[in-house]
Write a protein that holds these residues in place. Structure first.
Motif, PDB file in Angstrom:
ATOM      1  N   GLY A 106      45.241  51.219  39.447  1.00 34.55           N
ATOM      2  CA  GLY A 106      45.722  51.433  40.808  1.00 34.55           C
ATOM      3  C   GLY A 106      44.639  51.653  41.838  1.00 34.55           C
ATOM      4  O   GLY A 106      44.942  51.908  43.006  1.00 34.55           O
ATOM      5  N   GLU A 107      43.364  51.528  41.442  1.00 34.06           N
ATOM      6  CA  GLU A 107      42.239  51.729  42.355  1.00 34.06           C
ATOM      7  C   GLU A 107      41.528  50.391  42.579  1.00 34.06           C
ATOM      8  O   GLU A 107      41.130  49.732  41.617  1.00 34.06           O
ATOM      9  CB  GLU A 107      41.243  52.737  41.767  1.00 34.06           C
ATOM     10  CG  GLU A 107      41.849  54.086  41.423  1.00 34.06           C
ATOM     11  CD  GLU A 107      42.304  54.840  42.661  1.00 34.06           C
ATOM     12  OE1 GLU A 107      41.509  54.934  43.622  1.00 34.06           O
ATOM     13  OE2 GLU A 107      43.452  55.336  42.658  1.00 34.06           O
ATOM     14  N   LEU A 108      41.370  49.976  43.835  1.00 31.08           N
ATOM     15  CA  LEU A 108      40.624  48.763  44.128  1.00 31.08           C
ATOM     16  C   LEU A 108      39.155  48.973  43.784  1.00 31.08           C
ATOM     17  O   LEU A 108      38.547  49.950  44.207  1.00 31.08           O
ATOM     18  CB  LEU A 108      40.762  48.396  45.607  1.00 31.08           C
ATOM     19  CG  LEU A 108      42.091  47.743  46.015  1.00 31.08           C
ATOM     20  CD1 LEU A 108      42.194  47.639  47.531  1.00 31.08           C
ATOM     21  CD2 LEU A 108      42.235  46.363  45.373  1.00 31.08           C
ATOM     22  N   VAL A 109      38.593  48.045  43.001  1.00 33.35           N
ATOM     23  CA  VAL A 109      37.204  48.214  42.565  1.00 33.35           C
ATOM     24  C   VAL A 109      36.277  47.121  43.090  1.00 33.35           C
ATOM     25  O   VAL A 109      35.061  47.264  43.038  1.00 33.35           O
ATOM     26  CB  VAL A 109      37.106  48.283  41.026  1.00 33.35           C
ATOM     27  CG1 VAL A 109      37.927  49.441  40.497  1.00 33.35           C
ATOM     28  CG2 VAL A 109      37.542  46.972  40.375  1.00 33.35           C
ATOM     29  N   GLY A 110      36.824  45.998  43.565  1.00 37.89           N
ATOM     30  CA  GLY A 110      35.980  44.930  44.065  1.00 37.89           C
ATOM     31  C   GLY A 110      36.712  43.609  44.030  1.00 37.89           C
ATOM     32  O   GLY A 110      37.932  43.561  44.164  1.00 37.89           O
ATOM     33  N   ARG A 111      35.934  42.532  43.849  1.00 39.94           N
ATOM     34  CA  ARG A 111      36.502  41.192  43.822  1.00 39.94           C
ATOM     35  C   ARG A 111      35.966  40.406  42.629  1.00 39.94           C
ATOM     36  O   ARG A 111      34.939  40.747  42.051  1.00 39.94           O
ATOM     37  CB  ARG A 111      36.183  40.470  45.139  1.00 39.94           C
ATOM     38  CG  ARG A 111      36.823  41.155  46.348  1.00 39.94           C
ATOM     39  CD  ARG A 111      36.616  40.389  47.639  1.00 39.94           C
ATOM     40  NE  ARG A 111      37.250  41.082  48.757  1.00 39.94           N
ATOM     41  CZ  ARG A 111      38.539  40.991  49.070  1.00 39.94           C
ATOM     42  NH1 ARG A 111      39.332  40.206  48.351  1.00 39.94           N
ATOM     43  NH2 ARG A 111      39.048  41.655  50.089  1.00 39.94           N
ATOM     44  N   GLY A 112      36.698  39.337  42.285  1.00 36.29           N
ATOM     45  CA  GLY A 112      36.308  38.521  41.156  1.00 36.29           C
ATOM     46  C   GLY A 112      35.132  37.631  41.489  1.00 36.29           C
ATOM     47  O   GLY A 112      34.660  37.629  42.625  1.00 36.29           O
ATOM     48  N   PRO A 113      34.652  36.879  40.501  1.00 33.78           N
ATOM     49  CA  PRO A 113      35.065  36.784  39.096  1.00 33.78           C
ATOM     50  C   PRO A 113      34.764  38.082  38.327  1.00 33.78           C
ATOM     51  O   PRO A 113      34.050  38.955  38.826  1.00 33.78           O
ATOM     52  CB  PRO A 113      34.247  35.620  38.552  1.00 33.78           C
ATOM     53  CG  PRO A 113      33.755  34.874  39.771  1.00 33.78           C
ATOM     54  CD  PRO A 113      33.586  35.918  40.816  1.00 33.78           C
ATOM     55  N   VAL A 114      35.298  38.157  37.092  1.00 37.44           N
ATOM     56  CA  VAL A 114      35.149  39.395  36.342  1.00 37.44           C
ATOM     57  C   VAL A 114      35.152  39.111  34.842  1.00 37.44           C
ATOM     58  O   VAL A 114      35.773  38.155  34.380  1.00 37.44           O
ATOM     59  CB  VAL A 114      36.295  40.375  36.716  1.00 37.44           C
ATOM     60  CG1 VAL A 114      37.652  39.794  36.343  1.00 37.44           C
ATOM     61  CG2 VAL A 114      36.107  41.732  36.075  1.00 37.44           C
ATOM     62  N   THR A 115      34.415  39.919  34.105  1.00 35.68           N
ATOM     63  CA  THR A 115      34.466  39.887  32.646  1.00 35.68           C
ATOM     64  C   THR A 115      34.907  41.264  32.169  1.00 35.68           C
ATOM     65  O   THR A 115      34.811  42.257  32.907  1.00 35.68           O
ATOM     66  CB  THR A 115      33.108  39.541  32.013  1.00 35.68           C
ATOM     67  OG1 THR A 115      32.158  40.552  32.360  1.00 35.68           O
ATOM     68  CG2 THR A 115      32.612  38.195  32.508  1.00 35.68           C
ATOM     69  N   GLY A 116      35.374  41.337  30.935  1.00 40.59           N
ATOM     70  CA  GLY A 116      35.811  42.621  30.414  1.00 40.59           C
ATOM     71  C   GLY A 116      35.714  42.693  28.915  1.00 40.59           C
ATOM     72  O   GLY A 116      35.720  41.658  28.224  1.00 40.59           O
ATOM     73  N   GLU A 117      35.627  43.921  28.425  1.00 37.22           N
ATOM     74  CA  GLU A 117      35.616  44.139  26.979  1.00 37.22           C
ATOM     75  C   GLU A 117      36.207  45.502  26.666  1.00 37.22           C
ATOM     76  O   GLU A 117      36.174  46.419  27.492  1.00 37.22           O
ATOM     77  CB  GLU A 117      34.199  44.043  26.415  1.00 37.22           C
ATOM     78  CG  GLU A 117      33.227  45.060  26.981  1.00 37.22           C
ATOM     79  CD  GLU A 117      31.827  44.885  26.417  1.00 37.22           C
ATOM     80  OE1 GLU A 117      31.678  44.219  25.387  1.00 37.22           O
ATOM     81  OE2 GLU A 117      30.888  45.430  27.019  1.00 37.22           O
ATOM     82  N   ILE A 118      36.764  45.610  25.487  1.00 36.00           N
ATOM     83  CA  ILE A 118      37.336  46.871  25.010  1.00 36.00           C
ATOM     84  C   ILE A 118      36.229  47.754  24.443  1.00 36.00           C
ATOM     85  O   ILE A 118      35.349  47.291  23.716  1.00 36.00           O
ATOM     86  CB  ILE A 118      38.392  46.613  23.915  1.00 36.00           C
ATOM     87  CG1 ILE A 118      39.724  46.181  24.527  1.00 36.00           C
ATOM     88  CG2 ILE A 118      38.600  47.832  23.033  1.00 36.00           C
ATOM     89  CD1 ILE A 118      40.552  47.302  25.145  1.00 36.00           C
TER      90      ILE A 118
END
Length: 297
Positions: free
Chosen positions: A276-288
């Motif tokens: 629920g918090e805006l953090v920025g803009r894409g593109p984006v990568t992610g990992e667990i």
């Protein structure tokens, strides 16, 4: 022996000025040992977490909503080292959303939730890590890229007396002016390339004031539950009612992936939100980050 809790209250959650007092009374009524601190800003909250870690605290409780938990998780991850024990996190819900606790069917009022801090039961919990032009950000529950992230600003403008209904209203008001765009997702051995209106990266099951967006997600399997909402905007009118009930997974507009990491190429003006918090803009990568903390249930 019951733990000693380092409690951080967000005074802007719930009715202003009430949450800290309610939390103190509830915890004392359950004979829970605690130190309570009120945060005055996100930066102050991070300092309070760092202070707790420095003093040897291992059990942290947030009094607030998903946003408060988000800030505590990020501060805990920032203070993590090979020598610090795995922290335990509890949530005493006071925000209008408080969606993460729904995954565990926990009470959504401070007074009932306080009783859980008097017991020892915890649940190993994964945390998601996002990386983009905004830097690095952790999240506990759900992240969005696309229209759901864009709706955060609209939701914040709506009156708080609407409660959880603000999230649905914010979404529909934002959808009208948010175009579909091409995205390219790589998740594990699978991929998707085509038009989309939103991409959900779920660790928990609920978001948006109780919508069951990821009914099959579990927070301890080392996997994201990823959903691309594809196709034209008009399909949202048939998809979103199903999202509320968690019956949307088989809809033709929903492309689902389960993977421990992902790479999303998208328009550079697509917003990214986490918990629920805006953090920025894409593109984006992610990992667990597997079993990054213990969650108090």
């Amino acid at each position: 022996m019951s733990a000693h809790w380092w409690v951080i209250a967000n005074p802007y959650s719930g009715k202003k000025g009430e949450v800290a007092g309610r939390a103190k009374a509830a915890l004392r009524a359950k004979s829970v040992a605690f130190d309570l601190h009120e945060s005055q800003s996100p930066e102050h909250l991070a300092d309070l977490v760092a202070e707790g870690v420095a003093t040897g605290a291992t059990h942290f409780a947030g009094v607030g909503g998903d946003g408060t938990a988000h800030l505590i998780v990020n501060a805990l991850m920032a203070n993590r080292s090979d020598t610090t024990p795995t922290p335990t996190l509890a949530i005493l819900p006071a925000g209008s959303g408080s969606d993460f606790v729904r995954t565990f069917a926990l009470p959504r009022r401070i007074e009932e939730a306080a009783a859980h801090l008097a017991t020892d039961t915890v649940y190993p919990c994964d945390v998601g890590r996002l990386t983009g032009d905004f830097g690095e950000r952790y999240f506990l529950n759900v992240a969005d890229i696309g229209v759901a992230a864009a709706s955060v600003k609209m939701t914040e403008r709506l009156p708080r007396f609407m409660g959880g209904a603000r999230y649905a209203a914010g979404f529909w008001l934002t959808l009208a002016g948010f175009p579909t765009k091409n995205v390219k997702l790589s998740a594990g051995r699978r991929s998707y390339e085509g038009t989309a209106i939103n991409v959900v990266i779920a660790n928990g099951q609920y978001f948006g004031g109780g919508m069951n967006v990821a009914p099959n997600a579990t927070v301890m399997d080392g996997m994201f539950d990823i959903q691309v909402f594809a196709g034209p905007r008009r399909l949202a009118f048939s998809v979103m009612p199903k999202v509320i009930r968690g019956t949307h997974i088989s809809h033709r507009a929903v492309k689902r992936f389960v993977a421990p990491s992902f790479t999303l190429e998208c328009a550079s003006d697509w917003p990214v939100e986490a918990d629920g918090e805006l953090v920025g803009r894409g593109p984006v990568t992610g990992e667990i980050v597997s079993e990054a903390l213990n969650f108090k249930i």
